[in-house]
Write an enzyme that holds these catalytic residues in place. Sequence first.
Site, PDB file in Angstrom:
ATOM      1  N   LYS A  22       1.041  -1.179  -0.019  1.00 10.11           N
ATOM      2  CA  LYS A  22      -0.058  -0.004   0.025  1.00 10.11           C
ATOM      3  C   LYS A  22       0.822   1.340   0.080  1.00 10.11           C
ATOM      4  CE  LYS A  22      -2.341   1.975   3.908  1.00 10.11           C
ATOM      5  NZ  LYS A  22      -1.803   3.267   4.010  1.00 10.11           N
ATOM      6  N   ASN A  23       1.816   1.330   0.739  1.00  9.23           N
ATOM      7  CA  ASN A  23       2.507   2.597   1.079  1.00  9.23           C
ATOM      8  C   ASN A  23       3.578   2.760  -0.141  1.00  9.23           C
ATOM      9  OD1 ASN A  23       1.212   2.786   3.334  1.00  9.23           O
ATOM     10  ND2 ASN A  23       3.053   2.589   4.722  1.00  9.23           N
ATOM     11  N   CYS A 119      -6.195   7.973   9.010  1.00  7.69           N
ATOM     12  CA  CYS A 119      -6.177   7.354  10.442  1.00  7.69           C
ATOM     13  C   CYS A 119      -6.047   8.293  11.383  1.00  7.69           C
ATOM     14  CB  CYS A 119      -5.623   6.053  10.635  1.00  7.69           C
ATOM     15  SG  CYS A 119      -6.021   4.638   9.710  1.00  7.69           S
ATOM     16  N   ARG A 124      -0.527  14.640  13.116  1.00  8.11           N
ATOM     17  CA  ARG A 124      -0.111  14.270  11.674  1.00  8.11           C
ATOM     18  C   ARG A 124      -0.340  15.746  10.895  1.00  8.11           C
ATOM     19  NH1 ARG A 124      -2.377   8.456   9.378  1.00  8.11           N
ATOM     20  NH2 ARG A 124      -0.377   8.567   8.474  1.00  8.11           N
ATOM     21  N   ASP A 307       3.914   0.861  12.442  1.00  8.42           N
ATOM     22  CA  ASP A 307       2.708   0.199  11.946  1.00  8.42           C
ATOM     23  C   ASP A 307       2.579  -1.066  12.341  1.00  8.42           C
ATOM     24  OD1 ASP A 307       2.110   2.523  10.296  1.00  8.42           O
ATOM     25  OD2 ASP A 307       2.440   1.454   8.370  1.00  8.42           O
ATOM     26  N   ARG A 399      -8.393  -0.657   4.343  1.00  7.48           N
ATOM     27  CA  ARG A 399      -7.668   0.443   3.766  1.00  7.48           C
ATOM     28  C   ARG A 399      -6.338  -0.132   3.356  1.00  7.48           C
ATOM     29  NH1 ARG A 399      -6.851   5.210   6.959  1.00  7.48           N
ATOM     30  NH2 ARG A 399      -5.617   5.713   5.075  1.00  7.48           N
TER      31      ARG A 399
HETATM   32  C1  UD1 Z   1       3.980   7.104   6.489  1.00  8.26           C
HETATM   33  C2  UD1 Z   1       2.988   5.543   6.251  1.00  8.26           C
HETATM   34  C3  UD1 Z   1       2.462   5.068   7.550  1.00  8.26           C
HETATM   35  C4  UD1 Z   1       3.440   4.954   8.562  1.00  8.26           C
HETATM   36  C5  UD1 Z   1       4.481   6.293   8.640  1.00  8.26           C
HETATM   37  C6  UD1 Z   1       5.535   6.141   9.761  1.00  8.26           C
HETATM   38  C7  UD1 Z   1       2.571   6.016   4.065  1.00  8.26           C
HETATM   39  C8  UD1 Z   1       1.216   6.319   3.159  1.00  8.26           C
HETATM   40  N1  UD1 Z   1       2.246   6.088   5.345  1.00  8.26           N
HETATM   41  O1  UD1 Z   1       2.975   7.885   7.104  1.00  8.26           O
HETATM   42  O2  UD1 Z   1       1.844   3.911   7.199  1.00  8.26           O
HETATM   43  O3  UD1 Z   1       2.898   4.825   9.867  1.00  8.26           O
HETATM   44  O4  UD1 Z   1       4.984   6.677   7.663  1.00  8.26           O
HETATM   45  O5  UD1 Z   1       6.353   5.054   9.251  1.00  8.26           O
HETATM   46  O6  UD1 Z   1       3.486   5.778   3.558  1.00  8.26           O
HETATM   47  N2  UD1 Z   1       5.380  14.840  11.014  1.00  8.26           N
HETATM   48  C9  UD1 Z   1       5.280  16.042  11.161  1.00  8.26           C
HETATM   49  N3  UD1 Z   1       5.163  17.030  10.304  1.00  8.26           N
HETATM   50  C10 UD1 Z   1       5.389  16.388   9.204  1.00  8.26           C
HETATM   51  C11 UD1 Z   1       5.361  14.925   8.551  1.00  8.26           C
HETATM   52  C12 UD1 Z   1       5.332  14.516   9.487  1.00  8.26           C
HETATM   53  O7  UD1 Z   1       5.592  16.457  12.567  1.00  8.26           O
HETATM   54  O8  UD1 Z   1       4.990  17.409   7.938  1.00  8.26           O
HETATM   55  C13 UD1 Z   1       5.515  13.888  12.098  1.00  8.26           C
HETATM   56  C14 UD1 Z   1       4.300  12.894  12.074  1.00  8.26           C
HETATM   57  O9  UD1 Z   1       3.187  13.581  12.869  1.00  8.26           O
HETATM   58  C15 UD1 Z   1       4.728  11.613  12.812  1.00  8.26           C
HETATM   59  C16 UD1 Z   1       5.928  11.811  12.168  1.00  8.26           C
HETATM   60  O10 UD1 Z   1       6.448  12.812  11.809  1.00  8.26           O
HETATM   61  O11 UD1 Z   1       4.570  11.988  14.236  1.00  8.26           O
HETATM   62  C17 UD1 Z   1       5.934  10.476  11.174  1.00  8.26           C
HETATM   63  O12 UD1 Z   1       5.317  10.924  10.116  1.00  8.26           O
HETATM   64  P1  UD1 Z   1       5.625  10.433   8.571  1.00  8.26           P
HETATM   65  O13 UD1 Z   1       6.813   9.914   8.515  1.00  8.26           O
HETATM   66  O14 UD1 Z   1       5.340  11.612   7.672  1.00  8.26           O
HETATM   67  O15 UD1 Z   1       4.423   9.305   8.235  1.00  8.26           O
HETATM   68  P2  UD1 Z   1       3.488   9.581   7.271  1.00  8.26           P
HETATM   69  O16 UD1 Z   1       4.087   9.672   5.762  1.00  8.26           O
HETATM   70  O17 UD1 Z   1       2.167  10.390   7.446  1.00  8.26           O
END
Ligand code: UD1
Length: 423
Positions: A22-23, A119, A124, A307, A399
Site C-alpha cells: 500500500k505505502n 487514520c 499528523r 505500523d 484501507r
Molecule cells: C507513513 C506511512 C505510515 C507510517 C508512517 C511512519 C504511507 C502512506 N504511510 O506515514 O503507514 O505509519 O509513515 O512510518 O507511507 N510529521 C510532522 N510533520 C510533517 C510530517 C510528519 O510533524 O510534516 C510527524 C508525524 O506527525 C509523525 C512523524 O512525523 O509523528 C512521522 O510521520 P511520517 O513519517 O510523515 O508518516 P506518514 O508519511 O504520514
Amino acid sequence: MQKLIIKGGNRLSGDIRVQGAKNAVLPILAASVMCCGETVLKNCPRLSDTYSALRILNFLGCSAGFDICITDVINIKADGLDRFDIPDSLMREMRSSIFFMGALLGKTGQCRICFPGGCDIGSRPIDIHLAALRKMGIIINEANGGIECTGKPHGAKIALSFPSVGATENIILAAVLADGTTEITNPAREPEITALAEFLNKCGADIKGAGGGHIIINGVSSLHGCEYEIIPDRIAAATYLACTAAAGGEITLCKCIPYHLDAVTAVLEQMNCLIHSTSDKIFFSARKPLKAVNIVRTMVYPGFPTDCQAFIMAALCTARGTSIFAENIFENRYQHTGGFQRMGADIRVEGRVAVVEGVKHLYGAKTDAPDLRGGAGLVAAALSADGISEISNIHYIDRGYEAIEKTLSSIGADIKRVNSDGR
Ligand code: UD1
C-alpha cells in the site's frame, strides 16, 4: 456497515502470497500524473486507498484503473491531465492524497487541495512538507483548511528535522521535474522511498541515494510512462506473522522481501518463534508459550515500524512475562489497547509507553477497529482468543489489507465478513 466475526483458537497453517505494498503503490500512483504515455503497474493491491487514488487520477483528467484482464495490474494514461485541484471529499478519503501536491506542482506548477484525511493516530501535521516546498520556491497560501500552491519548483538543499516518509516522497515528487538539483539530507529510508525512486528513474528521472541518508535529484525536462512491479507489503507480511504467533501454527510467506522485515522478525524470534528466510520467502513457526519482549521501541526504518506495534502487542498479550512498548512515532497509537483489554488483556498505557502483562487467555469480545493497524491488531488478538469476537468499523482494515478474511481463512482461521444485519 460490515464486520468481521472471528472464532478464535484455530492453529494457522499454509502459504500466503504477500500483497503489493500500500505505502508504495500510493505515492507511485500520484507520481504517474507526471508521466507522458502509458504507465503499467503490476502487483497492485486492491485496497480502498488504491481506489481513492484512482478516483483522484480520474478526476484530474487522467485515465486510470485496474486492467480488466489481469487482476493486479493498473494502467494509467496521464496525457489528459487538465486540472490541478482536488475536491475536499477526495482529499479526505486518505492521508496519501497529499502526494498529489508534489506531483501536481512538478507537472503543472500549481495545485489546490485541502489537508488530507487518514487514520486518527496523532496530529499528523504537514509542516515539514510545506516548509520544503517553500524552499523549492513554491508560494503556499493556507486558508480555511485549503492549501493553494503556485510556482514551478526549483532545486534546493533541504535538511529534514525529522525523516518524515511522506515529506521525503513529496519532495522527491516535486523535485524530479524541477529546474536544477535538489538535495535532501536526513530523508526517510523506508523501502517505499527506494521503490518510488526506482519507479521514477525508470520513467526517466535522475534520483540517486534513495534508501540512504542523502538523496540527490537532478531535475529532468520530462518523464515517460513505464512498466513497474510494486514491492511486496512488509507491513501486511508482518501482520500475518503476528496473527500466526498469536494463534499458533506454521506458515510460509511467499513473494516477500525478508530483509525489509528484519526488525520485526528479530522481535518475533525473541518471542520464541522460529524463522527461516530465503531471498523471497519466510518460513515461520510459532512455538508456544510465547515469551515476553523486554522492550519494543518503534523507530524509523530500519528500526521497528510503528505500523507493526498493534499486532505484535496482540500476540504479546498472551506471552509469558511482561513486555514494554515505547511508541516514538505517533502520539495516539494505542487506541487498540481498549479492545485488547475488553478481551481480557492486562495492559497499562502511560503516554508513549504501554506495559503488557501476559495473561493465560484472551476471550472473544465485541470491539471496534480504531484505525487501520489497530484493527489488524484486534484481528490478531481475536484469532488467539477463546470464543467469538466481532470487530466493527472494518473499513479501516480494508484501507490496508486485500480481503483479510480470505487470506486468513486460507490458512485455517475461522473468520467471516458479514453485513451489520448479520448476513
Ligand atoms: C507513513 C506511512 C505510515 C507510517 C508512517 C511512519 C504511507 C502512506 N504511510 O506515514 O503507514 O505509519 O509513515 O512510518 O507511507 N510529521 C510532522 N510533520 C510533517 C510530517 C510528519 O510533524 O510534516 C510527524 C508525524 O506527525 C509523525 C512523524 O512525523 O509523528 C512521522 O510521520 P511520517 O513519517 O510523515 O508518516 P506518514 O508519511 O504520514
